[in-house]
Design a protein around this motif. Structure first.
Motif, short mmCIF file in Angstrom:
data_model
loop_
_atom_site.label_atom_id
_atom_site.label_comp_id
_atom_site.label_asym_id
_atom_site.label_seq_id
_atom_site.Cartn_x
_atom_site.Cartn_y
_atom_site.Cartn_z
N GLY A 1 -7.56 -11.36 12.02
CA GLY A 1 -6.52 -11.81 12.94
C GLY A 1 -5.21 -11.10 12.69
N GLN B 1 4.21 -0.40 -5.19
CA GLN B 1 2.93 0.19 -4.77
C GLN B 1 1.78 -0.14 -5.72
OE1 GLN B 1 3.00 4.32 -3.45
NE2 GLN B 1 0.96 4.61 -4.34
N LEU C 1 -1.67 -10.64 11.31
CA LEU C 1 -0.96 -11.16 10.14
C LEU C 1 0.32 -11.90 10.54
CD1 LEU C 1 1.76 -9.39 8.91
CD2 LEU C 1 0.00 -7.66 8.79
N GLY D 1 -2.23 0.72 -6.60
CA GLY D 1 -3.28 1.70 -6.34
C GLY D 1 -3.28 2.86 -7.30
N ASP E 1 -8.78 -5.89 12.06
CA ASP E 1 -10.01 -5.14 12.29
C ASP E 1 -11.13 -5.70 11.39
OD1 ASP E 1 -12.02 -3.31 12.41
OD2 ASP E 1 -10.86 -1.62 11.61
N SER F 1 0.87 -1.19 0.00
CA SER F 1 0.00 0.00 0.00
C SER F 1 0.90 1.23 0.00
CB SER F 1 -0.87 0.01 1.25
OG SER F 1 -0.05 0.31 2.38
N ARG F 2 0.28 2.37 -0.26
CA ARG F 2 1.07 3.60 -0.26
C ARG F 2 1.57 3.94 1.13
NH1 ARG F 2 -0.58 9.36 -2.97
NH2 ARG F 2 0.64 10.67 -1.59
N HIS G 1 -6.40 2.44 -2.77
CA HIS G 1 -5.75 1.14 -2.92
C HIS G 1 -6.66 0.21 -3.74
CE1 HIS G 1 -2.81 -1.94 -1.96
NE2 HIS G 1 -3.84 -2.78 -1.87
N GLY H 1 -0.03 4.14 -7.83
CA GLY H 1 0.93 3.05 -8.04
C GLY H 1 0.51 2.27 -9.28
N ILE I 1 -3.73 -4.32 5.30
CA ILE I 1 -4.10 -3.19 4.43
C ILE I 1 -5.57 -2.87 4.73
CG2 ILE I 1 -4.54 -2.50 2.03
CD1 ILE I 1 -2.11 -4.15 1.21
N SER I 2 -5.88 -1.59 4.98
CA SER I 2 -7.25 -1.25 5.41
C SER I 2 -8.24 -1.33 4.26
CB SER I 2 -7.26 0.14 6.03
OG SER I 2 -6.80 1.09 5.10
N GLY I 3 -7.79 -0.99 3.03
CA GLY I 3 -8.71 -1.03 1.88
C GLY I 3 -9.26 0.34 1.54
N ALA I 4 -8.39 1.37 1.61
CA ALA I 4 -8.80 2.72 1.18
C ALA I 4 -9.12 2.68 -0.30
CB ALA I 4 -7.65 3.71 1.45
C1 FAD Z 1 -4.25 11.23 -3.96
C2 FAD Z 1 -4.02 9.97 -3.19
C3 FAD Z 1 -3.49 8.87 -3.84
C4 FAD Z 1 -3.29 7.67 -3.16
N1 FAD Z 1 -2.77 6.59 -3.81
C5 FAD Z 1 -2.68 5.42 -3.16
C6 FAD Z 1 -2.21 4.24 -3.85
O1 FAD Z 1 -1.84 4.26 -5.01
N2 FAD Z 1 -2.14 3.10 -3.14
C7 FAD Z 1 -2.51 3.01 -1.82
O2 FAD Z 1 -2.41 1.92 -1.24
N3 FAD Z 1 -2.92 4.11 -1.16
C8 FAD Z 1 -2.99 5.31 -1.80
N4 FAD Z 1 -3.35 6.41 -1.09
C9 FAD Z 1 -3.43 6.33 0.38
C10 FAD Z 1 -4.71 5.72 0.90
O3 FAD Z 1 -5.69 6.72 1.06
C11 FAD Z 1 -4.46 5.06 2.28
O4 FAD Z 1 -3.91 6.01 3.13
C12 FAD Z 1 -3.52 3.87 2.22
O5 FAD Z 1 -3.94 2.98 1.23
C13 FAD Z 1 -3.53 3.17 3.57
O6 FAD Z 1 -2.59 2.13 3.58
P1 FAD Z 1 -2.74 0.93 4.58
O7 FAD Z 1 -4.05 0.27 4.34
O8 FAD Z 1 -1.50 0.12 4.48
O9 FAD Z 1 -2.67 1.66 5.99
P2 FAD Z 1 -3.80 1.88 7.06
O10 FAD Z 1 -4.97 2.55 6.51
O11 FAD Z 1 -3.11 2.52 8.22
O12 FAD Z 1 -4.26 0.41 7.45
C14 FAD Z 1 -3.46 -0.53 8.11
C15 FAD Z 1 -4.33 -1.73 8.37
O13 FAD Z 1 -3.56 -2.74 8.95
C16 FAD Z 1 -4.35 -3.41 9.92
N5 FAD Z 1 -3.41 -4.01 10.88
C17 FAD Z 1 -2.60 -3.40 11.77
N6 FAD Z 1 -1.82 -4.31 12.41
C18 FAD Z 1 -2.16 -5.52 11.91
C19 FAD Z 1 -1.70 -6.83 12.17
N7 FAD Z 1 -0.70 -7.08 13.04
N8 FAD Z 1 -2.28 -7.86 11.50
C20 FAD Z 1 -3.28 -7.63 10.61
N9 FAD Z 1 -3.75 -6.39 10.33
C21 FAD Z 1 -3.18 -5.34 10.96
C22 FAD Z 1 -5.22 -2.32 10.54
O14 FAD Z 1 -6.39 -2.87 11.11
C23 FAD Z 1 -5.51 -1.46 9.32
O15 FAD Z 1 -6.70 -1.86 8.68
C24 FAD Z 1 -3.58 7.60 -1.77
C25 FAD Z 1 -4.12 8.71 -1.12
C26 FAD Z 1 -4.33 9.89 -1.82
C27 FAD Z 1 -4.91 11.06 -1.11
#
Ligand code: FAD
Length: 337
Positions: A318, A263, A320, A265, A303, A249-250, A287, A268, A281-284
């Motif tokens: 659970g 990356q 990861l 999304g 979550d 993820s980003r 992404h 990416g 990955i939260s699933g924004a």
């Molecule tokens: C203009 C713009 C462009 C973007 N482009 C992209 C893109 O190309 N790709 C992209 O991915 N994002 C992009 N984003 C960012 C996007 O909005 C999110 O911020 C990003 O995807 C979040 O990444 P994440 O899910 O890894 O992190 P988070 O949202 O922080 O999520 C982390 C997740 O991990 C889980 N977690 C934590 N610890 C554990 C564990 N031990 N075991 C299991 N689960 C756990 C949490 O419950 C949470 O759901 C962009 C944003 C903007 C504004």
């Protein structure tokens, strides 16, 4: 319908979507493959095996390395003499440039990154995603040949039949070039997510294992990066057992856990694997637009309300750090690795 299919390769290694383009061309009627380069007999043979009735070969030292000028001039001259209805290309950095330059010579248009194609008596209709995949656009090109670059893995790859051999026809080469290629050096971060059948991706969650004790003397950021390294090692191991690639993820990229080339999304890569496993990955939405066309999505997240689960066929709620090694072990046994 007469279709030409451009087989894109780098030093003899064919871009797999070239064969997908050949399969698509064949489904529409008669298809000839176009191959440029030097010493390309093996590619010509493969093109016949993948279904080309005829292979049009421009084999010349002047075409050893891809350069836009001689490739586009040779392609334009070939298209003028062959008068095809359609020219198909895999979508790559090279073919975007080549198709655009040849289209200018041929006074026609290029439809890029196409994921569906319908041909009827009146028109060739190309379907392609727009607005980050929220809409599918149907487009026609009113001039011929219609030039279409197809998205990798959007069309099925045909089976090769090694008993097949097609006719090979030499093509006149236009060798005028303003540039020469002096050499190549491999990029350290060459990751091919586009062609991967399996992608295992890690997000910010890969650094979230407080029970992992980093080596003494690390500050908070160093400890986070160290934990992320341990998390990505698990993600990488699972990907390797499944013969897949590692995505991210980003948030993981921005935090410095892994280089940008991984990356997935909006900002990416847009990927279409058979299997996408999202770990932590939260699933924004940004992404999701990069991976929602995966055939099968599996999500692992602590979550149960994480939006990624809405996209997933299978979800595991659970940690990861427990689930991923258990999955790796199970696949290792199942696959005999
Ligand atoms: C203009 C713009 C462009 C973007 N482009 C992209 C893109 O190309 N790709 C992209 O991915 N994002 C992009 N984003 C960012 C996007 O909005 C999110 O911020 C990003 O995807 C979040 O990444 P994440 O899910 O890894 O992190 P988070 O949202 O922080 O999520 C982390 C997740 O991990 C889980 N977690 C934590 N610890 C554990 C564990 N031990 N075991 C299991 N689960 C756990 C949490 O419950 C949470 O759901 C962009 C944003 C903007 C504004």
């Amino acid at each position: 319908m007469k279709t030409l299919v451009y087989i894109d390769h780098f030093k003899g290694e064919v871009q797999p979507a070239s064969w997908e383009a050949l399969g698509l061309g064949k489904s529409l009627g008669s298809v000839s493959a176009i191959i440029f380069g030097s010493g390309i007999d093996a590619i010509a043979k493969s093109a016949s095996e993948y279904g080309a009735a005829e292979v049009l070969v421009a084999d010349d030292p002047a075409l050893t390395d891809y350069r836009a000028e001689p490739y586009a001039s040779t392609l334009s001259a070939l298209a003028s003499s062959q008068s095809p209805d359609l020219i198909l290309f895999p979508t790559t950095a090279r073919t975007r440039e080549l198709a655009a330059m040849a289209a200018v010579d041929l006074n026609t248009g290029v439809l890029t990154d196409v994921t569906g194609l319908e041909a009827n008596a009146d028109a060739i209709v190309a379907i392609r995603p727009i607005y980050e995949g929220k809409l599918l656009e149907k487009t026609i090109c009113s001039t011929k040949p219609v030039m279409v670059t197809i998205r990798t893995r959007a069309f099925p790859k045909p089976e090769a039949d090694v008993s097949k051999s097609g006719t090979s026809t030499k093509v006149e080469v236009k060798s005028d070039a303003l540039t020469t290629v002096e050499g190549y050096s491999a990029s350290e971060s060459a990751v091919n997510l586009g062609d991967a059948g399996v992608i295992v991706s890690g997000g910010r969650g890969v650094s979230n294992n407080p029970s992992l004790q980093p080596p003494a003397g690390m500050d908070e950021k160093q400890a986070e990066l160290w934990r992320a390294q341990q998390g990505f090692a698990l993600v990488t191991e699972l990907a390797s057992v499944l013969g897949g690639a590692v995505g991210a993820s980003r948030a993981a990229v921005d935090a410095g856990y892994i280089p940008y080339s991984h990356q997935v999304g909006q900002t990416g890569k847009v990927v279409t694997p058979d299997l996408y496993i999202a770990c932590g990955i939260s699933g924004a939405i940004q992404h999701l637009v990069g991976m929602r066309n995966a055939k099968l999505v599996v999500a692992i997240n602590k979550d149960s309300d994480a939006p990624i689960f809405k996209q997933a066929r299978y979800g595991v709620v659970g940690d990861l750090f427990q689930i991923v090694p258990a999955l790796t072990e199970a696949f290792r046994k199942k696959l005999g690795k």
